[in-house]
Enzyme design. Structure first.
Site, short mmCIF file in Angstrom:
data_model
loop_
_atom_site.label_atom_id
_atom_site.label_comp_id
_atom_site.label_asym_id
_atom_site.label_seq_id
_atom_site.Cartn_x
_atom_site.Cartn_y
_atom_site.Cartn_z
N SER A 45 -17.60 -40.57 -28.81
CA SER A 45 -18.61 -40.77 -27.77
C SER A 45 -18.81 -39.54 -26.89
O SER A 45 -19.78 -39.47 -26.13
CB SER A 45 -18.25 -41.98 -26.89
OG SER A 45 -18.31 -43.18 -27.64
N GLY A 217 -24.54 -40.65 -26.93
CA GLY A 217 -25.97 -40.46 -26.77
C GLY A 217 -26.75 -41.70 -26.36
O GLY A 217 -26.21 -42.71 -25.91
N CYS A 242 -19.63 -50.96 -26.27
CA CYS A 242 -20.16 -49.77 -25.63
C CYS A 242 -21.61 -49.50 -26.08
O CYS A 242 -22.50 -50.27 -25.75
CB CYS A 242 -19.24 -48.58 -25.88
SG CYS A 242 -19.43 -47.25 -24.67
N LEU A 243 -21.87 -48.42 -26.82
CA LEU A 243 -23.21 -48.20 -27.37
C LEU A 243 -23.66 -49.43 -28.14
O LEU A 243 -24.84 -49.79 -28.13
CB LEU A 243 -23.21 -46.97 -28.29
CG LEU A 243 -24.54 -46.69 -28.99
CD1 LEU A 243 -25.41 -45.77 -28.15
CD2 LEU A 243 -24.31 -46.08 -30.37
N GLY A 286 -22.59 -43.16 -20.77
CA GLY A 286 -23.55 -42.61 -19.82
C GLY A 286 -24.84 -43.39 -19.76
O GLY A 286 -25.73 -43.07 -18.97
N TYR A 287 -24.97 -44.41 -20.63
CA TYR A 287 -26.13 -45.31 -20.63
C TYR A 287 -25.63 -46.72 -20.40
O TYR A 287 -24.45 -47.03 -20.64
CB TYR A 287 -26.88 -45.23 -21.95
CG TYR A 287 -27.58 -43.90 -22.18
CD1 TYR A 287 -28.95 -43.76 -21.97
CD2 TYR A 287 -26.87 -42.78 -22.61
CE1 TYR A 287 -29.59 -42.53 -22.17
CE2 TYR A 287 -27.49 -41.56 -22.81
CZ TYR A 287 -28.85 -41.44 -22.59
OH TYR A 287 -29.48 -40.23 -22.78
N HIS A 324 -14.28 -50.58 -23.41
CA HIS A 324 -13.55 -50.50 -24.68
C HIS A 324 -12.37 -51.47 -24.66
O HIS A 324 -11.31 -51.16 -24.11
CB HIS A 324 -13.05 -49.07 -24.91
CG HIS A 324 -14.11 -48.15 -25.39
ND1 HIS A 324 -14.41 -48.00 -26.73
CD2 HIS A 324 -14.96 -47.35 -24.73
CE1 HIS A 324 -15.39 -47.13 -26.87
NE2 HIS A 324 -15.76 -46.73 -25.66
N GLU A 326 -10.38 -52.23 -27.03
CA GLU A 326 -9.22 -51.72 -27.78
C GLU A 326 -8.36 -50.82 -26.90
O GLU A 326 -7.16 -50.68 -27.12
CB GLU A 326 -9.68 -50.97 -29.03
CG GLU A 326 -10.28 -49.60 -28.80
CD GLU A 326 -11.69 -49.61 -28.26
OE1 GLU A 326 -12.24 -48.53 -28.01
OE2 GLU A 326 -12.27 -50.71 -28.08
#
Length: 358
Positions: A45, A217, A242-243, A286-287, A324, A326
């Site tokens: 990431s 990203g 996450c993403l 960051g998003y 996260h 994990e």
């Protein structure tokens, strides 16, 4: 020691001590974690970013590859108040520029006040501030890295066997190794698939769970992963981290946005909306999900800024986390998420398919 300069988007050029030579550029971000530097530096990431450690000494318990989350260092450069020789040798072996003897408190304050920013770095015996400015001039914004998934994903499918009958299709948008091991430790067989896997490939696999991984990203650049969520929502249980949460939200009618400086550290408090229980979490993003849309409920929120940390739709069998679960190197408050994911599987149907395959 060599010279080092970091040119910031706010116009400043900061001088430091060079530890590993090279020239590079990326989005300057920081982590507040005081342990887990091996995990952070190998987290996909952080691709296309320059990672600043706010903790002053990085490397005080050595470097061991069994702690790595992937097979390489992902940040384009590393910045600290001081790196130990162990970390410097590791970064040098990876050709990742490193600088220290810099006021990281000032850098972190600048990022918090102005947001994550582009930067250029030049390290070496003959570098100048202008060299760092030239790197800055070539730096792209994170949303401009439209093919970033290709940089961090597997090229071909990989199977990690857990010994059970449950099959998880993990779409690798930059997955951490601990996500795979958290699933295999629970008996799941994990099929790690390229980030641009097709709908037909998933249909051929017939997984019990479709899992969208973390990654770097802008989630808007992972359109194929969103297509998979659209195609299988309501047909196959879906999870995301996450993403992955952001991709799932976008696929089901939600929106995402870039944060000022993101969440990166191991002490982010998250509250469960239903129970009121608070857990400490590891985060790196960051998003975030701006609006979840009509099909997803927000189940968990960040205590500090109220951003969405968990989404769900019980009828569609969808469950996601922004943090996260994990959580290597810790804390381990949230590992139960993987039990919840596997708990969505219709085990009777899975057993019937396993018998039919035999």
């Amino acid at each position: 020691m060599s010279d080092a300069y970091i040119a910031l988007a706010d116009g400043r050029v900061v001088e430091a001590r060079g530890r590993v030579p090279g020239r590079t550029r990326g989005e300057l971000v920081f982590t507040t974690a005081y342990t887990g530097y091996e995990e952070s530096l190998t987290d996909p990431s952080y691709e296309e970013q320059v990672l600043t450690f706010s903790y002053p000494l990085i490397g005080n318990y050595g470097v061991r590859d069994e702690r790595f989350e992937s097979d390489r260092v992902h940040p384009r450069a590393a910045v600290a108040r001081e790196f130990t020789e162990d970390v410097v040798e590791w970064l040098a072996s990876e050709d990742v520029p490193a600088i220290d003897h810099i006021d990281t408190r000032d850098l972190v304050t600048s990022i918090r006040e102005e947001g994550a920013m582009k930067c250029g770095i030049a390290v070496g015996d003959d570098v100048t501030p202008e060299d760092a400015r030239e790197e800055l001039a070539k730096c792209k914004g994170m949303s401009e890295h439209v093919d970033i998934g290709k940089q961090v994903s597997v090229d071909e499918p990989e199977l990690h066997e857990g010994g059970g009958v449950t099959d998880v299709a993990l779409v690798d948008c930059g997955a951490k190794g601990s996500i795979v091991s958290s699933l295999t430790d629970r008996g799941a067989n994990v099929h790690v698939l390229p980030y641009d896997t097709s709908v037909s490939d998933i249909e051929a696999l017939e997984p019990d769970v479709l899992f969208i991984s973390n990654g770097p990203g802008d989630p808007a650049n992972f359109e194929q992963a969103a297509t998979l969520v659209e195609a299988f929502a309501g047909e196959v249980p879906i999870a995301g981290i996450c993403l992955g949460q952001q991709v799932v939200a976008r696929a089901l009618g939600g929106t995402t946005e870039k944060m000022a400086f993101g969440h990166r550290g191991v002490n982010q408090p998250v509250i469960d909306v239903e129970t009121g229980k608070v857990v400490m979490t590891t985060q790196n993003h960051g998003y975030t999900v701006a609006e979840p849309g009509d099909q997803l409920d927000v189940t968990q929120r960040n205590v500090n800024d109220d951003t969405a940390e968990g989404l769900a739709n019980d009828e569609l069998n969808v469950i996601t986390r922004q943090y996260h679960p994990e959580a290597n190197p810790g804390p381990h408050d949230t590992l139960g998420f993987f039990d919840e994911v596997l708990g969505m599987v219709d085990h009777d149907d899975t057993q019937r398919r396993a018998v039919a395959d035999d």
